[in-house]
Each structure stands twice: as C-alpha cells, then as structure tokens.
Design a protein around this motif. Sequence first.
Motif, PDB file in Angstrom:
ATOM      1  N   UNK A  94       0.805  -1.177  -0.062  1.00  0.00           N
ATOM      2  CA  UNK A  94      -0.056   0.192   0.022  1.00  0.00           C
ATOM      3  C   UNK A  94       0.882   1.292   0.011  1.00  0.00           C
ATOM      4  N   UNK A  95       2.166   1.260   0.619  1.00  0.00           N
ATOM      5  CA  UNK A  95       3.064   2.522   0.800  1.00  0.00           C
ATOM      6  C   UNK A  95       3.661   2.482  -0.605  1.00  0.00           C
ATOM      7  N   UNK A  96       3.938   1.444  -1.063  1.00  0.00           N
ATOM      8  CA  UNK A  96       4.388   1.445  -2.528  1.00  0.00           C
ATOM      9  C   UNK A  96       3.808   2.034  -3.495  1.00  0.00           C
ATOM     10  N   UNK A  97       2.415   1.396  -3.728  1.00  0.00           N
ATOM     11  CA  UNK A  97       1.594   1.946  -4.723  1.00  0.00           C
ATOM     12  C   UNK A  97       0.806   3.360  -4.292  1.00  0.00           C
ATOM     13  N   UNK A  98       0.763   3.443  -2.847  1.00  0.00           N
ATOM     14  CA  UNK A  98       0.172   4.898  -2.712  1.00  0.00           C
ATOM     15  C   UNK A  98      -1.496   4.822  -2.334  1.00  0.00           C
ATOM     16  N   UNK A  99      -1.890   3.425  -1.872  1.00  0.00           N
ATOM     17  CA  UNK A  99      -3.431   3.256  -1.545  1.00  0.00           C
ATOM     18  C   UNK A  99      -3.530   3.698  -0.021  1.00  0.00           C
ATOM     19  N   UNK A 100      -4.309   4.608   0.125  1.00  0.00           N
ATOM     20  CA  UNK A 100      -4.667   4.956   1.612  1.00  0.00           C
ATOM     21  C   UNK A 100      -3.514   5.871   2.140  1.00  0.00           C
ATOM     22  N   UNK A 101      -2.645   5.973   1.397  1.00  0.00           N
ATOM     23  CA  UNK A 101      -1.351   6.671   1.988  1.00  0.00           C
ATOM     24  C   UNK A 101      -0.732   7.275   0.819  1.00  0.00           C
ATOM     25  N   UNK A 102       0.182   8.402   0.997  1.00  0.00           N
ATOM     26  CA  UNK A 102       0.874   8.922   0.135  1.00  0.00           C
ATOM     27  C   UNK A 102       2.051   7.843  -0.324  1.00  0.00           C
ATOM     28  N   UNK A 103       2.232   8.001  -1.701  1.00  0.00           N
ATOM     29  CA  UNK A 103       3.239   6.856  -1.951  1.00  0.00           C
ATOM     30  C   UNK A 103       4.661   7.289  -1.319  1.00  0.00           C
ATOM     31  N   UNK A 104       5.086   6.187  -0.851  1.00  0.00           N
ATOM     32  CA  UNK A 104       6.472   6.470   0.204  1.00  0.00           C
ATOM     33  C   UNK A 104       7.497   5.122  -0.107  1.00  0.00           C
ATOM     34  N   UNK A 105       8.195   5.139  -1.019  1.00  0.00           N
ATOM     35  CA  UNK A 105       9.269   3.998  -1.297  1.00  0.00           C
ATOM     36  C   UNK A 105       9.993   3.533  -0.161  1.00  0.00           C
ATOM     37  N   UNK A 106      10.458   4.408   0.806  1.00  0.00           N
ATOM     38  CA  UNK A 106      11.379   4.126   1.991  1.00  0.00           C
ATOM     39  C   UNK A 106      10.533   3.421   3.045  1.00  0.00           C
ATOM     40  N   UNK A 107       9.247   3.923   3.262  1.00  0.00           N
ATOM     41  CA  UNK A 107       8.257   3.157   4.112  1.00  0.00           C
ATOM     42  C   UNK A 107       8.174   1.802   3.693  1.00  0.00           C
ATOM     43  N   UNK A 108       7.867   1.619   2.192  1.00  0.00           N
ATOM     44  CA  UNK A 108       7.419   0.426   1.750  1.00  0.00           C
ATOM     45  C   UNK A 108       8.654  -0.349   1.725  1.00  0.00           C
ATOM     46  N   UNK A 109       9.835   0.104   1.671  1.00  0.00           N
ATOM     47  CA  UNK A 109      11.031  -0.796   1.709  1.00  0.00           C
ATOM     48  C   UNK A 109      11.178  -1.249   3.249  1.00  0.00           C
ATOM     49  N   UNK A 110      10.935  -0.523   4.197  1.00  0.00           N
ATOM     50  CA  UNK A 110      11.000  -0.654   5.596  1.00  0.00           C
ATOM     51  C   UNK A 110      10.205  -2.148   5.847  1.00  0.00           C
ATOM     52  N   UNK A 111       8.977  -1.798   5.290  1.00  0.00           N
ATOM     53  CA  UNK A 111       8.085  -2.841   5.855  1.00  0.00           C
ATOM     54  C   UNK A 111       8.398  -4.257   4.964  1.00  0.00           C
ATOM     55  N   UNK A 112       8.855  -3.935   3.552  1.00  0.00           N
ATOM     56  CA  UNK A 112       9.355  -5.353   2.947  1.00  0.00           C
ATOM     57  C   UNK A 112      10.354  -5.912   3.603  1.00  0.00           C
TER      58      UNK A 112
END
Length: 350
Positions: A239-257
């Motif tokens: 959801x953070x990578x694509x920006x669904x429900x939140x602004x796209x945030x690759x760093x946060x997506x990386x953190x969760x992955x």
Amino acid sequence: MRFVSIFLLFFTSSVLADASLYERGKAYYYGQGVEQDYEKSFNAFKHSAKIGSIEAKTALAMMYIEGKGVAQDDDKGLELLNYSVDRNHDKAQYYLGILYYRGIGIEEDLAKAFELFKRSANQGYADAQYNLSLMYQQGDVIKKNTLLAHKWLLDSAESGNSDGQYHLAVAYQDSGHYKDAFTLYLKAAKQDHADAQYKLGWLYEYGKGITKDYVSAVNWYIKAHQLGHVGVSYRLGLLYEVGLGVKPDYETAYHYYQMSIEEGNLDAYNKLGYLYEHGKGVGKSTQKSYEHYIHAAREGHQASQLKVALMYEKGIGTKRSIKNAKFWLKKLRKKGNKMAGFKLKRLQKR
C-alpha cells in the motif's frame, strides 16, 4: 490447544474518586489512571476480600500464583481460588481449569479442567465457553463433538470472547458471508485481536462486506502490525509502494518489505529486488537486486525465477550466462509458464 491467556485477569476500568477497593485494585494492577503498582493492587484486593468480595479473593489468588505484588505462593493461591470455586465463581472456575489443564502449581488433570470450564461456561463466562469449544473440537478427554464445539464457539462469540468472534468470522468469510464476517472481525479487532485487525484491513482493502476504503485498511493493518501480527508487513509495504490509503512512500515500503522478508515472505524478496533494481526508497544496486531475486527464485518463487533468467541473459547484477538463463526458463516451462516457454524458444535460436 490455544487457550485464552491465564493472566488477563480483570476487565479494565477507569478510576473514580469514590472507586471501590476492588476497582482500585484493578486500577493499580493495570495502571489505569494511576501508576501501575502491584503491591498497592494486592493491598487493595486484600482489604476488599476481607469485606467479602469474591472477585477480590479470585484476584488475590492469581496474584499469589503469578507472584505479583506478593511472594509467589501456589499453595496460597490455590487455597483462595478453591474458596471462590466452591462459591460458584465463574472466573475462579475458569482460572482453576487453566491451572489443571496446564499443570501449573497442581497436577495436570484434563478431566477436571473440562468440568471446571463447563461449570464456568454454563454461567456465561466467555473465555471458558471458548476453551470448552476447543476441547470438544479436538477431543481432549471427552469425545470429539463438532456440534457442541460449534455451539460453544457461537456462545463464546456472543458473550464477547475475541477468539470466538474471530474464528466464527473466518467461517463466515470462507462461506462468502462477508458482511457477517466483517461485523465479528470488528468486534474482535476492537479488543486488540491482531488477526482480526488484519482480516478487517483485508476486507477494507478489497471491499468485501464493506465499501472499499484504503485509509481504513491501512489503519487496521498498522494496528495489527503494532500488536506483532506476522504477515501484515507485506500488505503495508504494497500500500505504501503504490500509494493506496497513504501517499506513495518507497522508503516506508522498503522498511515494511524488510520486516516481511524476516518472516520468510518470498513476495517481499521479489519486491525488494525491484526496489533495488530501480533505486526506489533505497540506493540503486543491481547486485543487491539480483541477490534478492535469486533467493526467492531458489525457493520456488516464479516471478523471481523469470526475473533471474532475464538478469542472466542480460548480465544485470550478475555475470552474463545464457546457460543459467535457460536453466531457469526450463524450470518455469515445466510448471506451465507460457512466457518462459516463449523466452526459451527465443534463446535457443541463438
């Protein structure tokens, strides 16, 4: 068998100036409105028990068994607990049943545990009803009985047990009754049931039983994550990578992955390979990209196997090797992957 925790003793309650001794004991036990202090909690329960509170005697019993606010003493705890059980106190029956089931401070006796759970359940105690359902379901001591297991599961859910609500919701979801599942997941989620919070997030994400709402999906996923749910990190990463429900945030997506790969999620390895490959949320590194793709590929992740074949063909992140590219494409073709068959046919013409 997964039982409701033995040490979640009391319902929480706010502290008022004129609160009873028993309520004061609960407040100090949980740190509700006051600083948590087991000794003060014990003393409040002790005074409350002296003036006849059966709830306080049960609480004291468990504090002796836990060794909180007082020196640990199984014998004293069991003495007080049996006093409450003899007076038909439903919580005491449940707690003593747990002790017999697990052999804590007393000889393990599943038959006695069953009888105590049944006595407590018949008085409407939700946690006992849920545990009774498990015993009927698994055939512990008594003969397995799916009808009675379901009956007590329904009762436990209705009485407010979050595990009962969750498992009943799963049954509703599996049969396609998403609205009923949503209602029960919500009840359990509000009691901090991490699995229910995850399921609730999923229903919101996909619009099952409720209007699709990515913001609510993210909020429930985060709650589940904060409670340590295994698996939700990947959903949050997406959801953070694509920006669904939140602004796209690759760093946060990386953190969760990153957290997700620690749980062994192969899809997360594939996603990290992509982020390293394109330098999104992390410094670009085709070598690290390859390392993540190859890890997932060796574990059977087909999308990663296809990617590794391409990287070998082009020499991206690793030494170019048509032989290795063909190796991975052949593995995929055997699994019926048409794209791999097409690419392999093209390579064999070289």
